[in-house]
Design a protein around this motif. Structure first.
Motif, PDB file in Angstrom:
ATOM      1  N   VAL A  48       0.821  -1.211   0.000  1.00  0.00           N
ATOM      2  CA  VAL A  48       0.000   0.000   0.000  1.00  0.00           C
ATOM      3  C   VAL A  48       0.854   1.259   0.000  1.00  0.00           C
ATOM      4  O   VAL A  48       0.638   2.168  -0.810  1.00  0.00           O
ATOM      5  N   SER A  49       1.814   1.325   0.914  1.00  0.00           N
ATOM      6  CA  SER A  49       2.641   2.527   1.014  1.00  0.00           C
ATOM      7  C   SER A  49       3.904   2.217   1.795  1.00  0.00           C
ATOM      8  O   SER A  49       3.982   1.196   2.483  1.00  0.00           O
ATOM      9  N   GLU A  59       5.815   6.808  -0.454  1.00  0.00           N
ATOM     10  CA  GLU A  59       5.381   6.226  -1.715  1.00  0.00           C
ATOM     11  C   GLU A  59       4.058   5.490  -1.510  1.00  0.00           C
ATOM     12  O   GLU A  59       3.828   4.899  -0.455  1.00  0.00           O
ATOM     13  N   TYR A  60       3.208   5.519  -2.537  1.00  0.00           N
ATOM     14  CA  TYR A  60       1.878   4.911  -2.452  1.00  0.00           C
ATOM     15  C   TYR A  60       1.569   4.125  -3.705  1.00  0.00           C
ATOM     16  O   TYR A  60       1.969   4.516  -4.811  1.00  0.00           O
ATOM     17  N   THR A  61       0.809   3.056  -3.523  1.00  0.00           N
ATOM     18  CA  THR A  61       0.309   2.370  -4.694  1.00  0.00           C
ATOM     19  C   THR A  61      -0.741   3.244  -5.359  1.00  0.00           C
ATOM     20  O   THR A  61      -1.384   4.078  -4.700  1.00  0.00           O
ATOM     21  N   LYS A  65      -3.511   6.630  -3.944  1.00  0.00           N
ATOM     22  CA  LYS A  65      -2.947   7.985  -4.034  1.00  0.00           C
ATOM     23  C   LYS A  65      -4.063   9.027  -3.935  1.00  0.00           C
ATOM     24  O   LYS A  65      -5.102   8.903  -4.582  1.00  0.00           O
ATOM     25  N   PHE A  68      -5.049   8.048   0.782  1.00  0.00           N
ATOM     26  CA  PHE A  68      -4.344   7.558   1.963  1.00  0.00           C
ATOM     27  C   PHE A  68      -3.118   8.436   2.226  1.00  0.00           C
ATOM     28  O   PHE A  68      -2.437   8.860   1.294  1.00  0.00           O
ATOM     29  N   THR A  69      -2.824   8.654   3.496  1.00  0.00           N
ATOM     30  CA  THR A  69      -1.640   9.409   3.880  1.00  0.00           C
ATOM     31  C   THR A  69      -0.908   8.677   4.998  1.00  0.00           C
ATOM     32  O   THR A  69      -1.477   8.435   6.061  1.00  0.00           O
ATOM     33  N   LEU A  81      -1.551   5.506   9.220  1.00  0.00           N
ATOM     34  CA  LEU A  81      -2.072   5.505   7.862  1.00  0.00           C
ATOM     35  C   LEU A  81      -3.485   6.072   7.935  1.00  0.00           C
ATOM     36  O   LEU A  81      -4.396   5.397   8.430  1.00  0.00           O
TER      37      LEU A  81
END
Length: 128
Positions: A48-49, A59-61, A65, A68-69, A81
């Protein structure tokens, strides 16, 4: 003993928000690459990240994007998350993972074998 413990999962309606936490013990969060993965029933574990310590980037899938943070809380030695605009397809068990090596790069970040330590997971269910 190094340990990761996730919390914060639950049932939420589509469009809702959840905040997951991964508490670390036995090591310091600032010195490890840490990632979030998820696994839906009948599917493989999915990256996921992650945080790339060397580059100082998150980085994120693609599918998460903008929704999610991931962040690091050094004072509490944990990562979080925050998940917004949740969709039914986000339903899964969410895991955090860590390693002292630099793996949050394109060639290694999605591979579960890149990470040495794993939490037990927390269930996230998105349903009306």
């Amino acid at each position: 003993q190094l340990q990761l413990v996730e919390s914060g999962g639950g049932l939420v309606q589509p469009g809702g928000t959840l905040r997951l936490s991964c508490a670390a013990s036995g090591f310091s969060v600032p010195y490890y690459d840490i990632a979030w993965f998820r696994q839906a029933p009948g599917k493989e574990r999915e990256w996921v990240s992650c945080v790339d310590l060397a580059a100082g980037t998150l980085e994120y899938t693609e599918s998460v994007k903008g929704r999610f943070t991931m962040s690091r809380d050094f004072a509490r030695n944990r990562v979080t998350l925050e998940m917004k605009s949740l969709r039914p397809e986000d339903t899964a068990v969410y895991y955090c993972a860590a390693t002292p090596r630099r793996v949050c790069i394109v060639t290694t970040r999605e591979n579960t074998r890149s990470y040495d330590y794993w939490g037990q997971g927390t269930q996230v269910t998105v349903s009306s």
